[in-house]
Design a protein around this motif. Sequence first.
Motif, PDB file in Angstrom:
ATOM      1  N   LYS A  81      -7.437  15.670   1.754  1.00 27.50           N
ATOM      2  CA  LYS A  81      -6.487  16.776   1.015  1.00 27.50           C
ATOM      3  C   LYS A  81      -5.597  15.587   0.068  1.00 27.50           C
ATOM      4  N   LYS A  82      -5.092  16.074  -1.112  1.00 29.08           N
ATOM      5  CA  LYS A  82      -4.040  15.248  -1.896  1.00 29.08           C
ATOM      6  C   LYS A  82      -2.313  15.764  -1.419  1.00 29.08           C
ATOM      7  N   ILE A  83      -1.869  15.028  -1.176  1.00 29.71           N
ATOM      8  CA  ILE A  83      -0.673  15.640  -1.124  1.00 29.71           C
ATOM      9  C   ILE A  83       0.200  15.156  -2.573  1.00 29.71           C
ATOM     10  N   GLY A  84       0.087  13.834  -2.522  1.00 26.90           N
ATOM     11  CA  GLY A  84       1.206  13.340  -3.623  1.00 26.90           C
ATOM     12  C   GLY A  84       0.784  11.855  -3.944  1.00 26.90           C
ATOM     13  N   VAL A  85       2.090  11.331  -4.969  1.00 24.94           N
ATOM     14  CA  VAL A  85       2.050   9.925  -5.338  1.00 24.94           C
ATOM     15  C   VAL A  85       3.396   9.190  -5.043  1.00 24.94           C
ATOM     16  N   ILE A  86       3.323   7.828  -4.546  1.00 27.18           N
ATOM     17  CA  ILE A  86       4.406   7.041  -4.894  1.00 27.18           C
ATOM     18  C   ILE A  86       3.927   6.299  -5.710  1.00 27.18           C
ATOM     19  N   THR A  87       5.574   5.948  -6.311  1.00 24.67           N
ATOM     20  CA  THR A  87       5.575   5.343  -7.309  1.00 24.67           C
ATOM     21  C   THR A  87       6.574   4.323  -7.753  1.00 24.67           C
ATOM     22  N   LEU A  88       6.268   2.722  -8.185  1.00 27.04           N
ATOM     23  CA  LEU A  88       7.597   1.973  -7.866  1.00 27.04           C
ATOM     24  C   LEU A  88       7.015   1.423  -9.173  1.00 27.04           C
ATOM     25  N   HIS A  89       8.341   1.437  -9.989  1.00 28.42           N
ATOM     26  CA  HIS A  89       9.356   0.500 -11.088  1.00 28.42           C
ATOM     27  C   HIS A  89       9.532  -0.701 -10.710  1.00 28.42           C
ATOM     28  N   CYS A  90       9.388  -2.018 -11.887  1.00 32.86           N
ATOM     29  CA  CYS A  90       9.533  -3.063 -12.128  1.00 32.86           C
ATOM     30  C   CYS A  90      10.395  -3.358 -13.272  1.00 32.86           C
ATOM     31  N   PHE A  91      11.425  -3.758 -13.297  1.00 32.82           N
ATOM     32  CA  PHE A  91      12.235  -4.005 -14.540  1.00 32.82           C
ATOM     33  C   PHE A  91      12.811  -4.549 -14.978  1.00 32.82           C
ATOM     34  N   GLU A  92      12.618  -5.928 -13.896  1.00 33.04           N
ATOM     35  CA  GLU A  92      12.926  -7.700 -14.720  1.00 33.04           C
ATOM     36  C   GLU A  92      12.115  -8.441 -14.851  1.00 33.04           C
ATOM     37  N   LYS A  93      11.129  -8.374 -14.864  1.00 32.32           N
ATOM     38  CA  LYS A  93       9.779  -8.576 -15.286  1.00 32.32           C
ATOM     39  C   LYS A  93       8.271  -8.755 -15.138  1.00 32.32           C
ATOM     40  N   GLU A  94       7.442  -8.780 -16.404  1.00 30.50           N
ATOM     41  CA  GLU A  94       6.078  -8.190 -15.713  1.00 30.50           C
ATOM     42  C   GLU A  94       5.547  -8.975 -15.022  1.00 30.50           C
ATOM     43  N   ASP A  95       4.949  -8.745 -13.665  1.00 32.99           N
ATOM     44  CA  ASP A  95       3.363  -8.675 -13.092  1.00 32.99           C
ATOM     45  C   ASP A  95       4.611  -8.887 -11.784  1.00 32.99           C
ATOM     46  N   GLY A  96       5.559  -8.261 -11.645  1.00 34.54           N
ATOM     47  CA  GLY A  96       6.779  -8.091 -10.852  1.00 34.54           C
ATOM     48  C   GLY A  96       5.698  -7.675  -9.065  1.00 34.54           C
ATOM     49  N   LEU A  97       5.315  -6.801 -10.081  1.00 39.39           N
ATOM     50  CA  LEU A  97       4.727  -5.940  -8.401  1.00 39.39           C
ATOM     51  C   LEU A  97       3.814  -6.373  -8.315  1.00 39.39           C
ATOM     52  N   SER A  98       3.258  -7.097  -6.997  1.00 38.31           N
ATOM     53  CA  SER A  98       1.898  -7.967  -7.576  1.00 38.31           C
ATOM     54  C   SER A  98       0.792  -6.980  -6.404  1.00 38.31           C
ATOM     55  N   LYS A  99      -0.308  -8.042  -5.988  1.00 37.41           N
ATOM     56  CA  LYS A  99      -1.657  -6.979  -5.852  1.00 37.41           C
ATOM     57  C   LYS A  99      -1.802  -6.909  -3.343  1.00 37.41           C
ATOM     58  N   SER A 100      -0.099  -8.064  -3.567  1.00 38.64           N
ATOM     59  CA  SER A 100      -0.135  -8.166  -2.245  1.00 38.64           C
ATOM     60  C   SER A 100       1.011  -7.047  -1.744  1.00 38.64           C
ATOM     61  N   ASP A 101       1.987  -6.409  -2.651  1.00 40.07           N
ATOM     62  CA  ASP A 101       2.323  -5.286  -2.755  1.00 40.07           C
ATOM     63  C   ASP A 101       1.560  -4.149  -2.499  1.00 40.07           C
ATOM     64  N   LEU A 102       0.561  -4.184  -3.485  1.00 38.11           N
ATOM     65  CA  LEU A 102      -0.620  -2.833  -3.740  1.00 38.11           C
ATOM     66  C   LEU A 102      -1.035  -2.426  -2.146  1.00 38.11           C
ATOM     67  N   ILE A 103      -1.848  -3.912  -1.825  1.00 42.72           N
ATOM     68  CA  ILE A 103      -2.193  -4.025  -0.202  1.00 42.72           C
ATOM     69  C   ILE A 103      -1.562  -3.286   0.999  1.00 42.72           C
ATOM     70  N   LEU A 104       0.111  -3.760   1.026  1.00 43.44           N
ATOM     71  CA  LEU A 104       0.875  -2.856   1.474  1.00 43.44           C
ATOM     72  C   LEU A 104       1.422  -1.831   1.648  1.00 43.44           C
ATOM     73  N   LEU A 105       1.437  -1.618   0.208  1.00 39.24           N
ATOM     74  CA  LEU A 105       2.050   0.122   0.246  1.00 39.24           C
ATOM     75  C   LEU A 105       0.641   0.896   0.608  1.00 39.24           C
ATOM     76  N   GLN A 106      -0.620   0.357   0.158  1.00 37.87           N
ATOM     77  CA  GLN A 106      -2.079   1.688   0.563  1.00 37.87           C
ATOM     78  C   GLN A 106      -1.602   1.491   1.889  1.00 37.87           C
ATOM     79  N   SER A 107      -1.336   0.856   2.854  1.00 38.03           N
ATOM     80  CA  SER A 107      -1.751   0.473   4.458  1.00 38.03           C
ATOM     81  C   SER A 107      -0.134   1.862   4.589  1.00 38.03           C
ATOM     82  N   PHE A 108       0.872   1.517   3.729  1.00 44.23           N
ATOM     83  CA  PHE A 108       2.459   2.302   4.624  1.00 44.23           C
ATOM     84  C   PHE A 108       1.197   3.864   4.041  1.00 44.23           C
TER      85      PHE A 108
END
Length: 602
Positions: A150-177
């Motif tokens: 069942k699809k529920i929704g979407v979590i989205t994070l923005h970074c305004f300060e720098k490119e590549d501010g959100l990383s693969k490690s963040d992705l892995i953590l957020l997947q588990s979360f």
Amino acid sequence: MQNKKVIQKEVTIENQKTHHVMMNLIESFKAISSSLELDEVLNKIIHFAFNITENADAGYIQLLEEHSNQLIVKSFVGFNDSIKHFKVNVGESITGKVYQEGCECLIGTKNEIYDNMTDLSKDNFSILEQAHNSRNIKSILSIPISFQSKKIGVITLHCFEKEDGLSKSDLILLQSFAAQAAIAIHNAQLHKEVQESLNEVTHLSEKLREVNGLLAKRGDIHNLLTRLSIQNKGLNAIILEMNKMMEKSFVLADYLMGKCVPKYNPHVAKSLDDIFLLFTNKSEPAYVLICDTFETACYIYPIRSGSIFLGCLIVEGHSPLSQLDKLIIEQGAPILSLELMKLRSQTEIMYKKTNEAYQQFLKKRKPQQVEIAAADLGIQIHYFHLTALIELDGSADLHSLENNALLLLNHLKKKIPSENTLLFSYNNKITFFSSSMNTEHEKYLIEIIESSIQLWNQQFTITARSGISTGQYYPGHAEENHIKAEKALLYLKKQKKKGVLHYRDIGISRLFLHHHTEEIEVFLQETFSLLWTEHSELLETLITYVQNNRSMNITAKEIHIHTNTLYNRIKKMEEILELDFNQFEDYLKVQLAVYLYKTFIK
């Protein structure tokens, strides 16, 4: 040896850091599961999602509004109230596609982000601009929230300060979360639905008490399993505790290791490969019937972390699971997934350090330095050495390819002797290096690699290919051997072939491996002239003529024409190309063009 100690110390530090992050993540699980009020749960989820990443500046949760089929912002941080009016159709822009396709999205550059937002409506774009005060989005991470299928929704994070501010490690953590967040939202929605039903239908009170009882047990179960994970008790302890609470016992079938924890029915263990193959791309549990010497019915619950398949929970028996057993499995699965990902993260850190040490070893030139660097890797230098590079390729995302690389790596480790060999995985590639006293041992190792890759390609849709190079060892020669293996692998990739290729078997093609296809096409256009653009029949005739070593009879027979007709065609081709095939340099140019066309273009 000192380098090895440094590596081990760095790995330990990384492990401690990983443990700290995981503890924070698990604490967030406990916090978001502590309430059944949907709005409170959503607020906690977005704040914890925001806090577990280092560089996020803002974020929001969108849930599907079924009657409008739009994703509605339900909670946010880092935006002003304008974000409440941001309503995205399913399939619209980045978050709409993430929801529709069920795949995470990590984009690290401003240009690419706004390129992916071209289909966002003008109203939504204006709302989004107002909500973040017209700051440019330089990095974005969007994760789907799903409970089972069942699809529920979407979590989205923005970074305004720098490119590549959100990383693969963040992705892995957020997947588990996100997996745990989905359970919390599902439970909160369920609680809300029950409460609404209670107000409308009084005779549902008994059902409500039953559901609330399960929810209360859910909290106890979750807290107990979370505490075991925080205390680093490990997989076995968590599985043991879950089995104590359940009416039926289960085992965890580890996909990478290819074994059950704890040990299980041998008839089921024999069928693990088939079970894995069946559930690799599934997220829904199901009953299966295993037929060996006798039939065994099992309930299979797939364990995943985002797109990564980690294994299955297996419960033996025909009868349906009780509500309590299902609840224990549903609550325990994300904890087990987190434990497996912790082990995976530690393994990846170790292999990353091994890869760095191996790359340093390749750069050594002086004999004494080479021996020290090799010893740190557990290698004793002998007269012959072998380098094999294995790459996995397919339509799967990078995380799944890395997972499959680890699976193939474990398969190889079971077959290849560990003595005087180096075998590790980095990203979607496997590196194998060995030093032998004779060529017979080299042949034995190559046979293992060839048979393993052949078996892999028969069983999986993900392609495995390997480039191999062998040679006599001289100080500083290891890097040259490694580069040859890379070239053999590149040749297979350009040919879009799978399997194994030795560098020595490439032949003349090694001279053209690093030429771009466009560059080769320009040479062919210049050499074949009008044959390339206007006389395709003559071009095919010329190719057949060259491949048959200029045999008139064989060529004429193959293309079903008379030899006189072929003779006239050859003369016409010479006129068009302004070449004389009897001249060595002219014919060599044509030969080379045909070879490049058949090898790199056709």
